[in-house]
Motif scaffolding. Structure first.
Motif, mmCIF file in Angstrom:
data_model
loop_
_atom_site.group_PDB
_atom_site.id
_atom_site.type_symbol
_atom_site.label_atom_id
_atom_site.label_comp_id
_atom_site.label_asym_id
_atom_site.label_seq_id
_atom_site.Cartn_x
_atom_site.Cartn_y
_atom_site.Cartn_z
ATOM 1 N N HIS A 242 78.655 -19.143 -17.021
ATOM 2 C CA HIS A 242 78.681 -20.428 -17.727
ATOM 3 C C HIS A 242 79.422 -21.458 -16.879
ATOM 4 O O HIS A 242 78.820 -22.379 -16.383
ATOM 5 N N CYS A 243 80.755 -21.357 -16.764
ATOM 6 C CA CYS A 243 81.528 -22.227 -15.868
ATOM 7 C C CYS A 243 81.317 -23.720 -16.151
ATOM 8 O O CYS A 243 81.217 -24.539 -15.222
ATOM 9 N N THR A 244 81.264 -24.067 -17.416
ATOM 10 C CA THR A 244 81.024 -25.467 -17.783
ATOM 11 C C THR A 244 82.278 -26.313 -17.629
ATOM 12 O O THR A 244 82.225 -27.438 -17.128
ATOM 13 N N HIS A 245 83.417 -25.792 -18.059
ATOM 14 C CA HIS A 245 84.670 -26.553 -18.040
ATOM 15 C C HIS A 245 85.564 -26.008 -16.932
ATOM 16 O O HIS A 245 86.123 -24.910 -17.053
ATOM 17 N N LEU A 246 85.693 -26.763 -15.838
ATOM 18 C CA LEU A 246 86.411 -26.288 -14.656
ATOM 19 C C LEU A 246 87.434 -27.311 -14.183
ATOM 20 O O LEU A 246 87.185 -28.521 -14.240
ATOM 21 N N THR A 247 88.547 -26.802 -13.683
ATOM 22 C CA THR A 247 89.514 -27.645 -12.999
ATOM 23 C C THR A 247 89.313 -27.504 -11.491
ATOM 24 O O THR A 247 88.580 -26.625 -11.018
ATOM 25 N N HIS A 248 89.984 -28.354 -10.726
ATOM 26 C CA HIS A 248 89.930 -28.220 -9.267
ATOM 27 C C HIS A 248 90.498 -26.866 -8.845
ATOM 28 O O HIS A 248 89.997 -26.243 -7.900
ATOM 29 N N GLN A 249 91.524 -26.405 -9.557
ATOM 30 C CA GLN A 249 92.119 -25.102 -9.241
ATOM 31 C C GLN A 249 91.123 -23.973 -9.478
ATOM 32 O O GLN A 249 91.079 -22.998 -8.714
ATOM 33 N N ASP A 250 90.318 -24.092 -10.544
ATOM 34 C CA ASP A 250 89.290 -23.085 -10.817
ATOM 35 C C ASP A 250 88.267 -23.036 -9.694
ATOM 36 O O ASP A 250 87.871 -21.959 -9.228
ATOM 37 N N ILE A 251 87.823 -24.201 -9.263
ATOM 38 C CA ILE A 251 86.814 -24.265 -8.202
ATOM 39 C C ILE A 251 87.371 -23.692 -6.906
ATOM 40 O O ILE A 251 86.702 -22.921 -6.202
ATOM 41 N N ASP A 252 88.605 -24.042 -6.583
ATOM 42 C CA ASP A 252 89.232 -23.492 -5.374
ATOM 43 C C ASP A 252 89.353 -21.975 -5.460
ATOM 44 O O ASP A 252 89.106 -21.263 -4.472
ATOM 45 N N ALA A 253 89.733 -21.493 -6.637
ATOM 46 C CA ALA A 253 89.876 -20.043 -6.810
ATOM 47 C C ALA A 253 88.544 -19.341 -6.595
ATOM 48 O O ALA A 253 88.474 -18.305 -5.914
ATOM 49 N N LEU A 254 87.475 -19.888 -7.159
ATOM 50 C CA LEU A 254 86.148 -19.292 -6.982
ATOM 51 C C LEU A 254 85.711 -19.347 -5.524
ATOM 52 O O LEU A 254 85.154 -18.381 -4.995
ATOM 53 N N ALA A 255 85.969 -20.469 -4.876
ATOM 54 C CA ALA A 255 85.535 -20.638 -3.486
ATOM 55 C C ALA A 255 86.225 -19.652 -2.548
ATOM 56 O O ALA A 255 85.671 -19.307 -1.498
ATOM 57 N N ASN A 256 87.403 -19.214 -2.914
ATOM 58 C CA ASN A 256 88.162 -18.292 -2.069
ATOM 59 C C ASN A 256 88.168 -16.873 -2.619
ATOM 60 O O ASN A 256 89.092 -16.104 -2.375
ATOM 61 N N SER A 257 87.100 -16.522 -3.357
ATOM 62 C CA SER A 257 87.007 -15.203 -3.975
ATOM 63 C C SER A 257 85.637 -14.604 -3.727
ATOM 64 O O SER A 257 84.757 -15.236 -3.135
ATOM 65 N N ASN A 258 85.449 -13.391 -4.229
ATOM 66 C CA ASN A 258 84.135 -12.740 -4.198
ATOM 67 C C ASN A 258 83.370 -12.949 -5.496
ATOM 68 O O ASN A 258 82.309 -12.346 -5.689
ATOM 69 N N THR A 259 83.880 -13.767 -6.396
ATOM 70 C CA THR A 259 83.279 -13.969 -7.709
ATOM 71 C C THR A 259 82.225 -15.072 -7.655
ATOM 72 O O THR A 259 82.505 -16.186 -7.202
ATOM 73 N N VAL A 260 81.034 -14.759 -8.107
ATOM 74 C CA VAL A 260 79.928 -15.715 -8.149
ATOM 75 C C VAL A 260 80.023 -16.547 -9.425
ATOM 76 O O VAL A 260 80.343 -16.021 -10.500
#
Length: 382
Positions: A242-260
């Motif tokens: 889903h990932c509808t409501h995201l902060t900049h910290q959330d996006i950074d965390a995803l970008a630096n992880s193995n989570t799609v």
């Protein structure tokens, strides 16, 4: 036996290889050769694809196919202004508990046939409409006969009989229900959001599943941001969906992880909700998947092409990005490297589009352009 597929207008491989006049050879369910038709080696048989387009089979990494009944009246009410909440799930739970195994399997088979006809070659499906030990277990046992990508979602919502006793229900999910479901499941999932389960409860359930040998994924931030993305990264979930409501910290965390980040535009369409910011995710380097979220309440579609069209129109991704997300992105969300692309050694899962290019998937919304679907080199639809 080897089979040459040629007379292809264009081919998307999801690799760096590009061919002016492509052809491919399938042998023993896998791609044995791919390249320029003029250089094709001899094969035992030949299939003329009549100047159509070939793409990797769609990989639907998020669906809820184990249910009975429908919620058409709920949809109608929503379209007249009623706000969406997770409460409607309870209606499907009642119908699913009452359904026989034969009824559940017949409904699953109907939806799988629709998926195959729309070019989906691999699909994940969840339980989550039983919410008791028996129905969750039998739902997964039925699903496991049709796909290896089965997900235990006992933590979908808290059922009516545990109203105001969510912690007791969490104990049931991570103990007796998990024990009964685990033999039939590959994954464990939790709906971590307003009206469902909080972060601490989700962590407990996912960690219990991991201990039982299941791999984690999570419904995250559909209705509001309660910290589910951070939990997904913490537990190395394969996907946060889903990932509808995201902060900049959330996006950074995803970008630096193995989570799609798996995006489900059919849900936004069917609930008149805000679409996720796919452009921001992709530009930040997050791996993005597209999936149908097929379910009777908030996204009753089996059409990946429809979801691609929505992603292009409403989430500002290019047709190429949307196609990649619906194929390779979905494979990554399932942590599979044998599907989602067309290259030597990959499973010969592909769809044939009756159009000169894949762009027509978004260019002609609402039209099923898939003429043939091949799974392991075998034609599923004609």
């Amino acid at each position: 036996m080897s089979t040459l597929f040629n007379n292809i207008a264009s081919l998307v491989s999801n690799t760096d290889a590009h061919f002016a006049n492509p052809a491919l050879i399938v042998e023993e369910g896998k791609i044995a050769w791919i390249g320029e038709a003029s250089a094709a080696p001899a094969a035992d048989a030949r299939v003329d694809l009549q100047n159509k387009t070939v793409i990797p089979g769609f990989v639907d990494s998020h669906a809820h196919l184990m249910f009975a009944g429908d919620r058409a009246e709920e949809f109608s009410a929503r379209m007249q202004g009623q706000a969406y909440s997770a409460g409607g799930i309870k209606t499907t739970v009642a119908a699913t508990r009452e359904a026989s195994d034969a009824q559940l399997e017949a409904n699953l088979s109907r939806l799988v046939a629709e998926m195959h006809a729309s070019g989906i070659t691999t699909f994940e499906t969840k339980s989550g409409y039983g919410l008791d030990v028996e129905t969750e277990s039998r739902s997964l046992a039925i699903a496991a006969k049709h796909t290896s990508e089965t997900t235990f979602l006992g933590a979908h919502v808290v059922p009516q009989e545990f109203k105001d006793k969510s912690d007791e229900y969490v104990e049931l999910v991570k103990n007796q229900m998990l024990t009964a479901a685990a033999p039939h499941a590959k994954w464990i999932d939790v709906f971590c959001d307003r009206g469902a389960f909080n972060v601490d409860q989700a962590r407990e359930i996912l960690q219990a599943g991991i201990k039982a040998g299941l791999a984690p994924r999570i419904h995250a931030n559909q209705l509001e941001n309660i910290g589910a993305i951070q939990l997904a990264v913490e537990l190395d979930c394969a996907s946060a969906d889903h990932c509808t409501h995201l902060t900049h910290q959330d996006i950074d965390a995803l970008a630096n992880s193995n989570t799609v980040a798996t995006l489900l535009p059919g849900a936004e369409f069917s609930t008149r909700s805000r679409y996720p910011d796919a452009r921001k995710l992709i530009d930040a380097g997050v791996t993005v998947a597209l999936a149908t979220d097929c379910n009777p309440g908030s996204s009753y579609t089996t059409s990946m092409a429809f979801c691609i069209a929505l992603a292009v129109r409403e989430m500002h991704v290019s047709p190429a990005e949307a196609l990649w997300s619906a194929t390779m992105g979905g494979a990554k969300a399932l942590r599979r490297d044998d599907i989602g692309h067309l290259s030597v050694g990959a499973r010969a899962d592909f769809a044939v589009i009756d159009a000169p290019s894949y762009i027509h998937l978004a260019y002609r919304p609402g039209v099923n352009l898939i003429s043939d679907t091949y799974i392991a080199g075998r034609a599923i639809t004609k």
